[in-house]
Structure formats: C-alpha cells, structure tokens
Design an enzyme around this catalytic site. Sequence first.
Site, PDB file in Angstrom:
ATOM      1  N   CYS A  20       0.804  -1.216   0.000  1.00 11.46           N
ATOM      2  CA  CYS A  20       0.000   0.000   0.000  1.00 11.46           C
ATOM      3  C   CYS A  20       0.842   1.273   0.000  1.00 11.46           C
ATOM      4  O   CYS A  20       0.315   2.363  -0.226  1.00 11.46           O
ATOM      5  CB  CYS A  20      -0.936   0.008   1.201  1.00 11.46           C
ATOM      6  SG  CYS A  20      -2.043  -1.424   1.244  1.00 11.46           S
ATOM      7  N   HIS A  80      -3.272   7.040   1.908  1.00  9.70           N
ATOM      8  CA  HIS A  80      -3.719   5.730   1.448  1.00  9.70           C
ATOM      9  C   HIS A  80      -5.103   5.470   2.026  1.00  9.70           C
ATOM     10  O   HIS A  80      -5.334   5.646   3.231  1.00  9.70           O
ATOM     11  CB  HIS A  80      -2.716   4.673   1.916  1.00  9.70           C
ATOM     12  CG  HIS A  80      -3.245   3.279   1.832  1.00  9.70           C
ATOM     13  ND1 HIS A  80      -3.836   2.773   0.697  1.00  9.70           N
ATOM     14  CD2 HIS A  80      -3.276   2.281   2.757  1.00  9.70           C
ATOM     15  CE1 HIS A  80      -4.202   1.522   0.923  1.00  9.70           C
ATOM     16  NE2 HIS A  80      -3.873   1.209   2.155  1.00  9.70           N
ATOM     17  N   ASN A 125     -10.251  -0.149  -0.008  1.00 12.36           N
ATOM     18  CA  ASN A 125      -8.788  -0.137   0.001  1.00 12.36           C
ATOM     19  C   ASN A 125      -8.281  -0.794  -1.276  1.00 12.36           C
ATOM     20  O   ASN A 125      -8.367  -2.010  -1.441  1.00 12.36           O
ATOM     21  CB  ASN A 125      -8.294  -0.891   1.237  1.00 12.36           C
ATOM     22  CG  ASN A 125      -6.784  -0.944   1.348  1.00 12.36           C
ATOM     23  OD1 ASN A 125      -6.060  -0.681   0.399  1.00 12.36           O
ATOM     24  ND2 ASN A 125      -6.292  -1.297   2.528  1.00 12.36           N
TER      25      ASN A 125
END
Length: 337
Positions: A117, A259, A289
């Site tokens: 990520c 993020h 996500n």
Amino acid sequence: MLKQFGVGVAIAGSGSATPTAKLTNEQLSQVVETSDEWIQSRTGMRERRVATVEESLCSLSVQASQKAIEAAQIPKEAIDLVILATSTPDDLFGSAAKIAHQVGATHAVAFDLTAACSGFVFGMVTAAQYIRTGVYQNVLLIGADVLSRWVDWSDRSTCVLFGDGAGAVVLRADETRDRLLGFELCSDGTQNHTLTLAFQGETKPLVDEVNAKLGNYQPITMNGREVYRFAVAKVPEVISKALFRANLTASDIDWLLLHQANQRIMDAVAQRLKLPSEKVISNIAKYGNTSAASIPLALDEAVRDGKVKVGDRIAASGFGAGLTWGAVIFEWGINNG
C-alpha cells in the site's frame, strides 16, 4: 549521456481506471455475516469494485496510463521509464513491460516495484531520482492492484476492506523548478506478520536428499487492531518529517492525501496534524482499500473534479504491508502551455 544535476520534477498529468462491477455492503452481507452499518461505522466504506474475468491488472493499468499521458500532453513514445507499483501482477515475473507495450511506450524501460500500500509513494520517490539525475525525462508511474484475487471471501474481517483499481501519473523533468518538495520513507520488517499475503507450500521430494517446495500464495491475513495503531502513530510522524525536509509546516498544505485504508485512520491523522476535514481527500466510500492504486486513484478524481488545482501543495502518505510507510510532499501540476 547524463544531463547536469539539479533537474526538477513536475507531476504533469493523472489518470485512473476501476472495474465495472460494484460490490456494495448490502451485497457483501449475502456472502458473510456483516451489515452496511457495521462496515461503514468501522471503515467508512460503502462499496468497492471487483475485477471481472475479462478485466486484469494490465487492462486497468493501461486505461489509467492512457488517460495520464493524454492529460500530460506528451506523446506516448516520449515515455522513457514505466514503473508499476503493485503487489498483484498478472504475471509473477512482472507486468510493467507488458503494460508499456500495450500503452505504446515503445522507447521505455519498465519494471515492477512492490511495497504494497506504500507502493505509489515509494514509486514516486524512485521516479524522481531518475529524473533529477538526468537519466530520464518522462516517467509513467502506475499504482494498481487487484486484491480481490487474494481475499478470503469467508473472512469478514478482511473481505469487506479491499477493492480493485489503477491510477497513474506522468512525472516530467523541469529545468525551472522542483515540484517534489520533500519525502521520507520507512520500513520495519519486525512487524511483517501483521499484514501478509504469504507463500505456503508443501515439500516435494525430487531425488536423493533434494527437495522442492511447491504451493501457492495464501489469502490476505491482517491484524486490524495492530495495523490501525501502527498507522495512527507512524503516519503523522512521517508526514511531519517530509514537511521538515520541504521546509514547510502542516499549515502550508492544501490537501492531505492518504492511502485509503480506513476513514477513521485518515480522520485521526488529520487531527494529529491539526488539519481540517475539508483538506482531506477521500473516496474510500466508493472504492475501499485498493492498495497501491488508492493514492493515484483519489488524486485523479480530485483533479478531474476541479478540487485539486495547479500549484496546490499536497502531502501524500502510503502505509501498509512490509511494514512500509512513507510520505511525499509535492506541488500539483505544470502549465503545459
């Protein structure tokens, strides 16, 4: 031949792409024991996109890249380097070269970069080094992941979180100024176990005492509580360090771009940096996500919606498996006229 040192970096254009299929919280409640209220209250997510059998990491990346190159107003043949930040390539040997070919970046070298990520932030810093030293002039940076391939759809603690998507930016050499103002990158392998997509195999005897280990990658596992604590503690710290390197403070920032892992994490980081919620870019409700795709996907939407304008200062931070985390401070855009 290398150009003189001191060339600046400009982020010249962005693009993004997401799968056509939406998976809402209500639909997920038919798969596992959960509810829209439970998911939204804990994550801020309402739906996510899931790649169909016709879609792939490469196809999404190509769509995002084409939009970014068009926005940057440069010929695709002018791309010197393609960096693909991903943990879920279509080919374990790498997908960047295939994407470069399909985009038409015929003169570019291409490689994959894996930092989960944090991948897009790590990729931006990597691209900047090639540009600043004069090695390359135009870099296509892609952040993309198709995590639906690696989710345990019976595990409600993880399957509600992840979605698929791709985002891309074009970074260009700028002889007049450097718009990448500061960065800080970190990692801590002692915490690797808190978020993994690990290989698991079985021993296969070959001959005499020679054995091989054959198997596959297992679904994503995560200790959500520990990852939350890590992010809330480390992300404000790494952003502050990047701001220090840029000789700026949080009050100088127009946008906080994190993020998109959890809305509660984003809110907590903004509060610690004393930034109002209006300065936080968030599209987590729509996409969940998307790992390395989340920052460029949110950035592209904000640019195309007219929210982020040329000259705006952005503090972006990625954090996740590894564990890795990092922040980059940059000024958006370049006047292409």
